[in-house]
Write a protein that holds these residues in place. Structure first.
Motif, PDB file in Angstrom:
ATOM      1  N   PHE A   1      99.031   5.219 104.664  1.00  0.00           N
ATOM      2  CA  PHE A   1     100.218   4.570 104.089  1.00  0.00           C
ATOM      3  C   PHE A   1      99.754   3.367 103.274  1.00  0.00           C
ATOM      4  N   LEU A   2     100.059   3.367 101.972  1.00  0.00           N
ATOM      5  CA  LEU A   2      99.688   2.263 101.099  1.00  0.00           C
ATOM      6  C   LEU A   2     100.779   1.193 101.159  1.00  0.00           C
ATOM      7  N   VAL A   3     100.374  -0.021 101.481  1.00  0.00           N
ATOM      8  CA  VAL A   3     101.310  -1.118 101.731  1.00  0.00           C
ATOM      9  C   VAL A   3     101.174  -2.181 100.632  1.00  0.00           C
ATOM     10  N   PRO A   4     102.280  -2.717 100.135  1.00  0.00           N
ATOM     11  CA  PRO A   4     102.188  -3.817  99.166  1.00  0.00           C
ATOM     12  C   PRO A   4     101.774  -5.102  99.884  1.00  0.00           C
TER      13      PRO A   4
ATOM     14  N   ASP B   1     107.934  -9.279  98.064  1.00  0.00           N
ATOM     15  CA  ASP B   1     108.125 -10.006  96.806  1.00  0.00           C
ATOM     16  C   ASP B   1     107.223  -9.430  95.721  1.00  0.00           C
ATOM     17  N   GLU B   2     105.972  -9.113  96.102  1.00  0.00           N
ATOM     18  CA  GLU B   2     105.040  -8.531  95.136  1.00  0.00           C
ATOM     19  C   GLU B   2     105.492  -7.141  94.722  1.00  0.00           C
ATOM     20  N   LEU B   3     106.027  -6.364  95.678  1.00  0.00           N
ATOM     21  CA  LEU B   3     106.524  -5.032  95.353  1.00  0.00           C
ATOM     22  C   LEU B   3     107.678  -5.135  94.345  1.00  0.00           C
ATOM     23  N   LYS B   4     108.594  -6.053  94.587  1.00  0.00           N
ATOM     24  CA  LYS B   4     109.713  -6.248  93.667  1.00  0.00           C
ATOM     25  C   LYS B   4     109.213  -6.672  92.300  1.00  0.00           C
ATOM     26  N   HIS B   5     108.194  -7.520  92.278  1.00  0.00           N
ATOM     27  CA  HIS B   5     107.610  -7.976  91.009  1.00  0.00           C
ATOM     28  C   HIS B   5     107.032  -6.790  90.232  1.00  0.00           C
TER      29      HIS B   5
END
Length: 205
Positions: free
Chosen positions: A120-123, A127-131
């Motif tokens: 499973f690849l995790v951000p 906040d970074e994922l939304k960015h």
């Protein structure tokens, strides 16, 4: 004892699965990419068996009926799926194969192929994922909020995976996945399973 591994790379939309998978294949050129089957029309330059296995709707439905797919889904009027035969032939040849797929598809694969290695690849953070999603500049705020809500739900399914890898930097994420592959090849359970298969074959001979 030379059988390959199925590595299933998954994670929420926007986490960078495609980028990590592409870079991982560049770093480890003996890693086979799992080619999907689809009923959509080939685009210019696409090659059957390389980009996709292009099938008619009837052929795809026959694959479903024969349980010849590890998973499948219908999207925008076309079927997409992972052919079981291609995966099993690749593994039998001793090569590792990587399947990059969304979360729900990965869980379907696990039902039919639990011996796979599920990553499973995790951000680094939500906040970074939304960015990253916002940075694409292709969606409005309502769509972004919806995608973030789905991402949170998908991340709650991490408990069904074997490993979690933070995609903070591409090189670091690839190195961690390569370490997982190396470790998985050294698991005693895989040796025991192969030895039992050899023993059963010799007893039948």
């Amino acid at each position: 004892m030379n059988k390959g591994l199925l590595i299933v790379l998954s994670g929420p939309s926007g986490v960078g699965k495609g980028t990590v998978c592409s870079e991982l294949r560049n770093k480890q050129n003996d890693l086979v990419y799992s080619v999907s089957a689809t009923t959509r029309v080939p685009r210019q330059g696409e090659i059957d068996g390389v980009n996709y296995f292009f099938k008619s709707r009837e052929q795809f439905q026959d694959m479903i009926a024969r349980d010849a797919l590890l998973e499948h889904a219908e999207y925008v009027g076309n079927y997409y799926g992972t052919p079981r035969d291609f995966v099993e032939r690749t593994l039998a040849s001793g090569k590792d194969i990587i399947l990059e797929i969304e979360v729900q598809g990965a869980l379907k694969v696990k039902e039919k192929f639990p011996q796979g290695v599920f990553v499973f690849l995790v951000p680094p953070s939500l906040d970074e994922l939304k960015h990253r999603i916002t940075g694409r500049g292709t969606e409005n705020s309502d769509v972004i909020d919806s995608r973030m809500s789905v991402a949170v739900q998908e991340m709650s399914l991490i408990r069904y995976y074997d490993y979690a890898v933070v995609n903070d930097q591409i090189d670091s994420a690839c190195h961690r996945i390569q370490s997982i592959i190396t470790a998985e090849h050294c698991r005693k359970d895989r040796f025991i399973s192969e030895l039992e298969s050899v023993k059963e074959a010799s007893e039948k001979a």
